[in-house]
Design an enzyme around this catalytic site. Structure first.
Site, mmCIF file in Angstrom:
data_model
loop_
_atom_site.group_PDB
_atom_site.id
_atom_site.type_symbol
_atom_site.label_atom_id
_atom_site.label_comp_id
_atom_site.label_asym_id
_atom_site.label_seq_id
_atom_site.Cartn_x
_atom_site.Cartn_y
_atom_site.Cartn_z
ATOM 1 N N THR A 126 57.347 42.992 46.936
ATOM 2 C CA THR A 126 56.337 43.450 47.454
ATOM 3 C C THR A 126 56.402 44.362 48.577
ATOM 4 O O THR A 126 57.317 44.413 49.633
ATOM 5 C CB THR A 126 55.605 42.082 47.913
ATOM 6 O OG1 THR A 126 54.428 42.466 48.733
ATOM 7 C CG2 THR A 126 56.459 41.396 48.920
ATOM 8 N N LYS A 172 46.500 33.212 43.099
ATOM 9 C CA LYS A 172 44.953 33.839 43.461
ATOM 10 C C LYS A 172 43.747 32.682 43.033
ATOM 11 O O LYS A 172 42.782 32.854 43.763
ATOM 12 C CB LYS A 172 44.759 35.128 42.925
ATOM 13 C CG LYS A 172 45.580 36.248 43.485
ATOM 14 C CD LYS A 172 45.479 37.537 42.896
ATOM 15 C CE LYS A 172 46.148 38.662 43.444
ATOM 16 N NZ LYS A 172 45.861 40.042 43.180
ATOM 17 N N ASN A 221 42.575 36.936 47.377
ATOM 18 C CA ASN A 221 43.846 37.557 47.596
ATOM 19 C C ASN A 221 44.279 37.715 49.164
ATOM 20 O O ASN A 221 45.138 38.202 49.672
ATOM 21 C CB ASN A 221 44.054 38.797 46.857
ATOM 22 C CG ASN A 221 43.076 39.971 47.635
ATOM 23 O OD1 ASN A 221 42.081 39.499 48.173
ATOM 24 N ND2 ASN A 221 43.624 40.988 47.520
ATOM 25 N N ASP A 268 40.978 43.088 46.703
ATOM 26 C CA ASP A 268 41.183 43.683 45.343
ATOM 27 C C ASP A 268 39.778 44.209 44.829
ATOM 28 O O ASP A 268 39.775 45.390 44.554
ATOM 29 C CB ASP A 268 41.712 42.972 44.481
ATOM 30 C CG ASP A 268 43.384 42.725 44.545
ATOM 31 O OD1 ASP A 268 43.989 43.467 45.186
ATOM 32 O OD2 ASP A 268 43.835 41.481 43.885
ATOM 33 N N GLY A 324 44.365 42.129 31.006
ATOM 34 C CA GLY A 324 44.871 41.116 31.695
ATOM 35 C C GLY A 324 43.542 40.135 31.933
ATOM 36 O O GLY A 324 42.516 40.458 31.774
#
Length: 268
Positions: free
Chosen positions: A21, A71, A92, A103, A127
């Protein structure tokens, strides 16, 4: 960077297997630039420890981000949800026990300059996790028809059911019909999941959530074909700046963050 003392505010990112990250680099840089006494840490937590760590972070952190795979799992631990997080079903960003979805906010803002030519387009989202939900809500609210492609059909069906309250056209699909897509979104950790046939000449936009490398295989193929791209770095920085706005009420320059990451050779 301030020395950590009793007055230092604690922020961080909660996830699992997230050594990659860039969030600490971004947020600690911003804290340093504005002279704010805070530190941003990585909380890499296995699922068997999530329960008590999540509760502790809500108590001790001024705010924190949430990434894969938590999340959706974080929601029952929060006192309130922002409207966007409630509708999307994924969080998030947390601030004093309240959940947000930056997001969604970031994707919506970045998509704005393409909206005039795509507001009634067909968008294939690969996804069905938190990032996919955010993208589907952001693009669906702009009038795009959403098609979800995911290895787990049950998870995709649940995502479609949950988002029908705000997205007029959303359904589960597969790659056999992706030639009709005008927008492709990769919200999986694996950009190679999207077959080459989906990158056809009528495609008007590719959105990539993976940011390392910045030019993923999907992004490279899109650029080679002359297809406009919103890359993962743009989304990462934009959503981080939205988190800072929620936490501290500030507007920090996008270009300064990207320039810092390049200067430190933290992106490639």
């Amino acid at each position: 960077m301030h020395l950590i003392d009793a007055k230092t505010k604690i922020f961080g990112v909660l996830g699992h297997n997230i050594s990659y990250t860039l969030s600490p680099a971004i947020h600690n840089y911003i804290f340093m630039e504005i002279g704010y006494n805070a530190v941003y840490l990585v909380f890499d937590v296995p699922e068997n420890k999530f329960d008590y760590v999540a509760k502790a972070l809500i108590d001790i952190c001024e705010g924190f981000n949430v990434t894969i795979p938590y999340k959706e799992k974080i929601i029952p631990y929060l006192t309130h949800l922002d409207k966007s997080a409630e509708i999307i079903g994924a969080v998030n960003t947390v601030y004093r026990g309240r959940g947000y979805n930056t997001d969604y906010i970031a994707t919506k803002k970045l998509f704005e300059k393409y909206r005039h030519s795509l507001e009634k387009g067909i968008c294939y989202i690969f996804g069905a996790g938190g990032a996919a939900r955010a993208a589907a809500a952001a693009l669906g609210e702009q009038g795009c028809s959403i098609r979800i492609v995911n290895r787990s059909v049950d998870r995709a069906l649940k995502m479609a059911k949950d988002l029908r309250k705000i997205v007029n056209s959303i359904e589960v699909a597969n790659t056999s019909t992706c030639e009709e897509a005008e927008v492709i979104v990769n919200a999986t950790p694996d950009p190679s999941f999207i077959p080459d046939k989906c990158l056809h000449n009528n495609l008007k936009l590719v959105i990539e959530f993976v940011y390392r490398p910045v030019e993923t295989l999907l992004v490279k193929k899109a650029i080679e074909k002359g297809i406009p791209v919103i890359n993962g770095l743009e989304i990462l920085v934009a959503q981080a700046l939205e988190a800072q706005r929620i936490w501290l009420g500030i507007e920090f320059p996008f270009e300064k963050v990207v320039g810092y990451l390049h200067a430190r050779k933290l992106i490639w």
